[in-house]
Design an enzyme around this catalytic site. Structure first.
Site, PDB file in Angstrom:
ATOM      1  CG  ASP A 146     100.903 -55.030   9.979  1.00  0.00           C
ATOM      2  OD1 ASP A 146     100.593 -54.205  10.869  1.00  0.00           O
ATOM      3  OD2 ASP A 146     100.958 -54.732   8.773  1.00  0.00           O
ATOM      4  CB  SER A 163      96.806 -53.895   9.949  1.00  0.00           C
ATOM      5  OG  SER A 163      97.381 -52.831  10.638  1.00  0.00           O
TER       6      SER A 163
END
Length: 449
Positions: free
Chosen positions: A245, A101
């Site tokens: 992401d 992320s």
């Protein structure tokens, strides 16, 4: 033994904490677990962001899947929510995303979606982890041979299915809107520019040249100053910034002001209420939501459901009660009529739709919410355990709450992905917050190492 899965999959520094050997075992375990009730070869999708270690983990996962007789469908670089969507659409047994992320490039992570497109519940993660440990101990030694060995298929073309899907969530064109897009050199670098251009926006694309090590580096939703400057420089109507992401986004209005997840929820909720599209006029958010967020929703005649921090808890509440909008201040927003998880691309599109429908500027919609000052201090600690029962920490928190009174609050919680304890103070006086927050943070550091 510490639990393998954190709040959002398995994470760690690539090749140190998170190894290809572990990825292999996870791929093998997933095939065994999700293939139990499948009469045919289990199919598992694999997608990743742009980190240099992504291909290593992609190969290791695929090897694990094939060793258990499964089919690894490798999609390549693609946003996390795309794997959730495609797993469900293709009726695969599971989907895997390789990403950490918003973390720096040297970290990576592996998270799973079930065949229904939702993140795995704790009990399923526990079963998966049990299989991992059994494989490590020498169990599950059966290996298919001959034509029963698994296969790998490369399907980066599937990103177009996701692009088509996201484009279809818009109910208006964006002709006449100039948008600056920061892709964080991450998973959205290919898909989001395509979506916005298809919808007619004049798009200035930034940070869309990933090289394996520049993901989230001074860009994206964690570094909004670059987007703010670009919006003002290009005299744009709006700015969108994704994380690595692309399961979330934060935005910037035409004046260069930040639009966080709370404001995104207010902007979209109020437009949905006007059109009768917001279920029970209710929005789901977490304990981190700003007091101003609650006031804005209440003033419009709406209601807020409050959950623990984490988009999984927001989603649980939404599914339990049938609500169709929820999210976090961090920009994880869930539109359940479209998606089974937070989707940064859909979020950006829906905010732009709200602006288009209203006929107002982004700043006008954003200013429907007045933010109370918030201060967040991340304290790196030796251990996150035991702080809730620590007398000194509890006394400091109680003292801070007494000082703030009804006009503020203190929230202390451990990070789900890092060795941090987060101390947040909210109230009307920024200087008072600074004193209280840092005082509590100092005591947390002393007590937790």
């Amino acid at each position: 033994m510490a639990r393998l899965f954190g709040t959002d999959g398995v994470r760690g520094e690539a090749n140190i904490d998170l190894t290809p050997e572990l990825a292999y075992r996870l791929g093998r375990s997933a095939t065994i677990l999700f293939g139990e009730d499948t009469p045919h070869q289990p199919v598992i999708l694999i997608g990743r962001d742009t980190r240099i270690s992504g291909q290593m983990f992609e190969s290791a996962l695929a090897a694990g899947i094939c060793s258990a007789g499964g089919k690894a469908l490798i999609v390549g670089v693609i946003p996390t929510p795309a794997i959730a969507y495609l797993t469900k659409k293709l009726k695969a047994q599971a989907g895997i995303v390789i990403s950490a992320s918003h973390n720096p490039f040297q970290d990576n992570g592996i998270k799973f979606f079930g065949g229904n497109g939702y993140k795995l519940p704790d009990e399923v993660e526990d079963k998966l982890e049990e299989h991992v440990h059994e494989i490590e101990a020498g169990k599950h030694l059966f290996r298919p041979t001959g034509d029963k060995i698994g296969t790998v298929e490369y399907r980066h073309d599937l990103v177009q299915d996701y692009i088509n899907f996201v484009t279809g969530t818009a109910d208006d064109s964006f002709n006449g809107l100039k948008v600056v897009l920061d892709c964080a050199n991450g998973a959205a670098y290919e898909s989001m520019p395509t979506v916005l251009k298809r919808l007619g926006a004049n798009v200035i694309v930034t940070n869309a040249k990933p090289n394996g090590v520049n993901i989230n580096a001074g860009c994206g939703s964690m570094h909004l100053d670059t987007l703010q400057k670009a919006v003002l420089e290009h005299k744009a109507d709006f700015g969108i910034a994704h994380d690595g992401d692309a399961d979330r986004c934060l935005c910037v209005d035409e004046k260069g002001n930040i639009i966080d997840g709370d404001r995104i929820l207010v902007m979209c909720a109020l437009e949905m209420m006007k059109n009768g599209r917001l279920k029970d006029n209710t929005v789901v958010s977490t304990v981190m939501a700003n007091i101003g967020f609650h006031q804005a929703i209440k003033a419009a005649g709406g209601h807020v459901e409050v959950t623990k921090v984490g988009d999984r808890y927001v989603l649980e509440n939404m599914l339990e009660h049938g609500y169709n909008l929820g999210g976090e201040q961090s920009g994880h927003i869930i539109f359940s009529e479209f998606s089974t998880t937070g989707d940064g691309l859909i979020t950006g599109i829906q905010v732009l739709c709200s602006i288009k429908r209203s006929g107002k500027k982004a700043s006008e919609l954003s200013e429907l919410m007045t933010s109370y000052p918030q201060l967040l201090v991340n304290v790196r600690v030796a251990t996150k355990d035991g702080w809730e029962e620590n007398g000194a920490i509890c006394k400091a928190i109680a003292s801070g709450n007494d000082e703030l009174g009804e006009s503020g609050r203190i929230l202390v919680r451990p990070s789900g992905t890092e060795s941090l304890i987060r101390v947040m103070a909210e109230g009307a006086d920024q200087e008072q917050l600074d004193v209280i927050c840092h005082r509590i943070a100092g005591i947390v550091k002393e007590e937790q190492g």
